[in-house]
Design an enzyme around this catalytic site. Structure first.
Site, mmCIF file in Angstrom:
data_model
loop_
_atom_site.group_PDB
_atom_site.id
_atom_site.type_symbol
_atom_site.label_atom_id
_atom_site.label_comp_id
_atom_site.label_asym_id
_atom_site.label_seq_id
_atom_site.Cartn_x
_atom_site.Cartn_y
_atom_site.Cartn_z
ATOM 1 N N LYS A 190 31.833 40.594 39.607
ATOM 2 C CA LYS A 190 30.569 39.872 39.477
ATOM 3 C C LYS A 190 29.688 40.396 38.327
ATOM 4 C CE LYS A 190 31.201 37.473 43.408
ATOM 5 N NZ LYS A 190 31.357 36.047 43.487
ATOM 6 N N ASP A 243 36.001 46.662 49.400
ATOM 7 C CA ASP A 243 35.750 45.613 48.414
ATOM 8 C C ASP A 243 34.246 45.609 48.140
ATOM 9 O OD1 ASP A 243 35.074 43.217 47.185
ATOM 10 O OD2 ASP A 243 36.602 42.053 48.237
ATOM 11 N N TYR A 299 36.574 37.695 52.776
ATOM 12 C CA TYR A 299 36.832 36.992 51.508
ATOM 13 C C TYR A 299 37.041 38.043 50.429
ATOM 14 C CZ TYR A 299 36.602 33.752 47.615
ATOM 15 O OH TYR A 299 36.916 33.017 46.492
HETATM 16 C C1 LIG Z 1 33.712 40.249 48.458
HETATM 17 C C2 LIG Z 1 34.372 39.490 47.358
HETATM 18 N N1 LIG Z 1 35.532 39.935 46.868
HETATM 19 C C3 LIG Z 1 36.162 39.302 45.854
HETATM 20 C C4 LIG Z 1 35.640 38.156 45.310
HETATM 21 C C5 LIG Z 1 36.380 37.448 44.207
HETATM 22 O O1 LIG Z 1 35.755 37.568 43.002
HETATM 23 P P1 LIG Z 1 36.043 36.479 41.841
HETATM 24 O O2 LIG Z 1 35.365 35.226 42.241
HETATM 25 O O3 LIG Z 1 35.490 37.116 40.612
HETATM 26 O O4 LIG Z 1 37.524 36.322 41.767
HETATM 27 C C6 LIG Z 1 34.436 37.657 45.766
HETATM 28 C C7 LIG Z 1 33.849 36.439 45.184
HETATM 29 O O5 LIG Z 1 32.938 35.832 45.684
HETATM 30 C C8 LIG Z 1 33.786 38.333 46.830
HETATM 31 O O6 LIG Z 1 32.640 37.864 47.339
#
Ligand SMILES: Cc1ncc(COP(=O)(O)O)c(C=O)c1O
Length: 439
Positions: A265, A238, A158
């Site tokens: 976050k 990420d 994700y």
């Molecule tokens: C690992 C990871 N990358 C990216 C995101 C995306 O972040 P946002 O919700 O701020 O777009 C999330 C969101 O939960 C995440 O868990």
């Protein structure tokens, strides 16, 4: 005592409905203007979501006045807890003394960029409005830098709302044709994919996969490092969620050096936030003084409230000592939960202050959970739902999927109470949750 899990869920759902008479009509009303009454899919819950009126410290209060100790921590964005006094001051001061929507370069972007670069040991950074955007722009940088288009990702990964690769839900992705999808924690799969695809621009991976909170092995990440280096591809970690696990992020704990990282976050101090950064030569594709460079616009990405709240949050509140304390608390909590779950179909995965409670039909253990597909084959969805309903009833805000992110305002006592409530759950439903041969 209910004879089956289905009966137990039925009784627990009836209690849920009884305790939330105001949430239901509010949800019904929302359906008139939001599809399914929802604007954030993850928060949908049947028969209706509990509507939260406010947060205070480490607690949430719903529209019916029920109080919960918050163990969701807004999926990591709520790391500071609710209304942290120092962040309140920073936000109010930015609104009063700086102002909103300046439509101009401001000094706070440089100040916060410098702090993040030094803390996470990266050369250059750019801000975005969300983790999703950070990942999208990071991938655009890798494509421009390498002149290639394919991106390697992992099943269950994700990386944002339009950038996810689940095996058990329908993704809402852009540009699907260019992904090379490999199994998570499969070093041989990575090598094979590189041998079959000579035109990979980048690999993007979570060092703990959020879906199931499954840690990557060091061997897996090292293989990605080696293969990307050999192929001239860009390695992106990420760290949107995991950067909280050490002062320099999870990659520093693991000793892995990617080319770029993405952040998000909690780093906005409670405000919408995203960022990506790393090697200066790659990030220079966004240098606007260079003719033909990539554009990267976004109305709110240098907004004064986020830049001030984030700066104060990271320089004064989530200091190296606070990082250590929070993550040690999480380690302790996970050890205690593992003791409570012994002999049951439940277990807990994770690292530091991030974890996930699982229920499987076979009593699968964390060491056997190398990717989401391992779990999906034996996932006991109904038991997970029962756990969620029972903990909510006991006053703990948890997620149906079981993931937990501790926040700084949660006292040790709340963690003890959570563990006790989990033990009571296991005792109450022993006949339903025990493994067949457990004594
Ligand atoms: C690992 C990871 N990358 C990216 C995101 C995306 O972040 P946002 O919700 O701020 O777009 C999330 C969101 O939960 C995440 O868990």
């Amino acid at each position: 005592m209910p004879a089956t899990v289905a009966e137990a869920i039925e009784a627990a759902t009836a209690r849920y409905v009884d305790k939330n008479p105001r949430s239901k009509p509010l949800f019904e009303k929302a359906k008139a203007s939001l599809p399914g009454g929802n604007t954030r899919t993850l928060l949908y819950a049947a028969p209706f979501p509990i509507i939260i009126r406010k947060g205070e410290g480490h607690k949430l209060i719903d529209e019916d006045g029920n109080v919960y100790q918050d163990f969701v921590g807004e999926m990591s964005a709520g790391l500071f807890g609710h209304s942290h006094p120092r962040l309140q001051e920073a936000i109010i001061s930015a609104v009063k003394n700086v102002g909103l929507s300046l439509g101009a370069t401001n000094p706070y972007e440089q100040r916060y960029a410098e702090l993040i670069c030094s803390r996470f040991d990266i050369d250059r950074i750019r801000f975005t409005n969300s983790g999703t955007e950070a990942n999208l722009h990071c991938l655009a940088a890798a494509r421009r830098y390498t002149g290639r288009h394919k991106i390697m990702v992992f099943r269950g990964g994700y990386h944002g709302s339009v950038l996810s690769f689940p095996s058990d839900a329908s993704p809402n992705n852009v540009d699907l044709g260019d992904w090379v999808i490999v199994q998570y924690n499969d070093p041989d799969g990575v090598k094979k994919a590189f041998s079959e695809n000579k035109d990979i621009a980048a690999v993007i991976v979570e060092a703990i996969q959020g879906h199931g909170v499954i840690p990557a092995t060091v061997e897996f990440l090292k293989t990605i490092r080696d293969e990307t280096t050999k192929a001239g591809a860009i390695f992106i970690i990420d760290e949107v969620v995991t950067s909280r696990l050490s002062p320099g992020g999870l990659r520093k704990l693991l000793g892995i050096e990617p080319d770029l990282i993405t952040l998000g976050k909690y780093l906005g101090g409670g405000m919408p936030f995203g960022a990506f950064g790393g090697r200066a030569d790659i990030m220079s594709v966004y240098d606007p003084s260079v003719p033909g460079s990539l554009t990267h616009n976004g109305t709110f990405q240098n907004n004064t409230v986020m830049l001030n709240a984030g700066y104060v949050g990271m320089s004064e509140v989530y200091t190296a000592d606070a990082v250590e304390l929070l993550n040690n608390r999480g380690e302790h909590m996970r050890r205690k939960l593992a003791e409570v779950f012994k002999g049951t179909k439940f277990c807990v995965t994770g690292r530091g202050s991030l974890m996930c409670v699982h229920a499987t039909n076979t009593g699968m253990q964390p060491s056997q959970m190398t990717c989401w597909d391992d779990i999906a084959a034996v996932d006991a969805l109904d038991l997970r739902k029962l756990f969620w309903l029972d903990l909510l009833d006991a006053g703990f805000w948890v997620q149906p999927r079981g993931s937990i992110a501790l926040n700084l305002q949660t006292p040790e006592e709340a963690i003890r109470e959570f563990i006790d409530a989990t033990a009571r759950f296991c005792d109450k439903y022993r006949a339903l949750v025990a493994l067949p041969n457990a004594s």
